[in-house]
Design an enzyme around this catalytic site. Structure first.
Site, short mmCIF file in Angstrom:
data_model
loop_
_atom_site.label_atom_id
_atom_site.label_comp_id
_atom_site.label_asym_id
_atom_site.label_seq_id
_atom_site.Cartn_x
_atom_site.Cartn_y
_atom_site.Cartn_z
N GLU A 4 -5.45 10.16 8.70
CA GLU A 4 -4.06 10.02 9.19
C GLU A 4 -3.74 11.16 10.17
OE1 GLU A 4 -0.95 9.09 6.66
OE2 GLU A 4 -2.19 7.47 6.29
N ASP A 59 0.95 -1.35 -0.01
CA ASP A 59 0.03 0.09 -0.09
C ASP A 59 0.99 1.28 -0.06
OD1 ASP A 59 -2.41 1.41 0.20
OD2 ASP A 59 -2.01 1.76 2.18
N SER A 60 0.23 2.33 -0.23
CA SER A 60 1.02 3.61 -0.13
C SER A 60 1.29 3.81 1.23
CB SER A 60 0.34 4.79 -0.94
OG SER A 60 -1.11 4.75 -0.33
N THR A 102 -5.74 3.13 -5.28
CA THR A 102 -4.87 4.27 -6.36
C THR A 102 -3.97 3.25 -7.17
OG1 THR A 102 -5.43 5.71 -4.88
CG2 THR A 102 -3.93 6.32 -6.76
N TYR A 128 -0.59 8.59 -2.90
CA TYR A 128 -0.74 8.31 -4.14
C TYR A 128 -1.73 8.84 -5.01
CZ TYR A 128 3.00 4.53 -4.03
OH TYR A 128 4.34 3.86 -3.71
N GLY A 129 -2.98 9.12 -4.24
CA GLY A 129 -4.31 9.42 -4.69
C GLY A 129 -4.06 10.82 -5.48
N CYS A 155 -11.25 3.10 -1.21
CA CYS A 155 -10.04 3.49 -0.49
C CYS A 155 -9.58 2.86 0.46
CB CYS A 155 -9.93 4.95 -0.60
SG CYS A 155 -8.50 5.98 0.44
N THR A 156 -8.30 2.58 0.81
CA THR A 156 -7.95 1.74 2.07
C THR A 156 -8.54 2.37 3.28
OG1 THR A 156 -5.89 3.03 1.98
CG2 THR A 156 -6.07 0.62 1.23
N HIS A 157 -8.54 3.59 3.55
CA HIS A 157 -8.40 4.32 4.73
C HIS A 157 -10.05 4.31 5.10
CE1 HIS A 157 -4.62 5.49 4.23
NE2 HIS A 157 -4.56 6.49 5.13
N CYS A 197 -3.61 -0.92 -2.16
CA CYS A 197 -3.95 0.20 -2.48
C CYS A 197 -4.92 0.43 -3.46
CB CYS A 197 -2.57 1.07 -2.62
SG CYS A 197 -2.88 2.70 -3.04
N1 DGL Z 1 -3.90 3.74 0.01
C1 DGL Z 1 -4.50 4.79 -1.05
C2 DGL Z 1 -5.78 4.14 -1.76
O1 DGL Z 1 -6.55 3.04 -1.30
C3 DGL Z 1 -5.19 6.06 -0.24
C4 DGL Z 1 -3.75 6.95 0.31
C5 DGL Z 1 -3.00 7.70 -1.08
O2 DGL Z 1 -3.56 8.39 -1.31
O3 DGL Z 1 -2.16 7.02 -0.99
O4 DGL Z 1 -6.32 4.76 -2.56
#
Ligand code: DGL
Length: 265
Positions: free
Chosen positions: A154, A6-7, A71, A38-39, A184-186, A69
């Protein structure tokens, strides 16, 4: 080993689900915390960062990698599977979270109106829209980029009253959908708040659980890969940046503290 990438920390929510259903395997987690998010980045950069991360995990001995991730799954996975992998590691595999999530959403919707919340990059890529319509051309897809949610989570501000206001604004377009993909993971951290705002008539799809179920199925259908995966129940956590907040955020996503190793890709 099974690599999970993941990012940042968010992919731990996906790994957590893998550990529930496939606890015996050895896992190597890599969070590119030095370069998150990464988004908000371009295709070119997301592809380059993701290829570097995947290459690193393969060099550590992973045979199968899951891009936790969204993204990276939306913007880099297709290229990695079709171009990069056949040239570099033809016997190894990289999977993502997008296709399992899309399959689940299409199976669950009754109204054929599906919502997606995701990072800007994922929404711009149109990957969810394309994949959902490939499975069922009749579905109507409503997408909303939610750029404020990753920084809110975060910063540990999910209980802040402003988060509720921001969520209400982001969720306003989804009154008419019955199925919402948390793309999105979060976002699964905010699942209960999202459900409370949308109400009980909306099904939320979290990629962690869905991808874990699909991974079980994948391994059953691919014994040639399954046999290559070691099963000593080990877990290692790698990160490209180790800040004082690491422990707190890792606990938030994983559900318990963990220690991680700093690496350079
Ligand atoms: N892990 C990214 C996703 O699931 C979210 C965080 C990022 O923007 O890197 O899209």
């Amino acid at each position: 080993m099974i690599g999970v990438f993941d990012s940042g920390f968010g992919g731990l929510v996906v790994l957590r689900e893998f550990l529930q259903v496939l606890p015996d395997y050895d896992y190597l987690y890599l969070g590119d915390n030095a370069r998150i998010p990464y988004g908000t980045r371009s295709d070119r950069v997301v592809i380059r960062f993701t290829e570097q991360a995947v290459d690193y995990l393969f060099r550590q001995g992973c045979r199968l990698i899951v891009l936790a991730c969204h993204t990276a799954s939306a913007r880099a996975l297709r290229r990695i599977q079709q171009v990069w992998l056949p040239e570099r590691y033809p016997d190894l595999r990289v999977l993502g979270v997008l296709i399992p999530t899309v399959e689940e959403a299409v199976a669950r919707t009754r109204s054929k109106r599906i919502g997606v919340i995701a990072t800007e990059g994922t929404v711009i890529s149109q990957s969810f829209d394309l994949e959902l319509k490939k499975l069922d051309p009749e579905v109507e897809v409503v997408q909303q980029a939610c750029p404020l949610l990753v920084p809110i989570i975060e910063s540990g501000e999910q209980e802040w009253e402003g988060t509720g206001l921001i969520l209400r604004r982001y969720l306003a377009p989804f009154k008419g959908v019955d199925t919402l993909i948390l793309g999105c993971t979060h976002y699964s951290i905010l699942k209960d708040q999202i459900q409370a705002i949308l109400g009980p008539g909306h099904e939320l799809i979290c990629s962690g659980q869905v991808t874990a179920a699909k991974l079980v199925d994948y391994l059953a259908r691919h014994p040639e890969m399954e046999i290559q995966l070691s099963r000593k129940g080990t877990r290692r956590y790698l990160t490209t940046d180790l800040t004082p907040r690491f422990a707190q955020l890792a606990s938030l996503f994983m559900g318990h503290p963990l220690s991680s190793e700093l690496v350079e890709l």
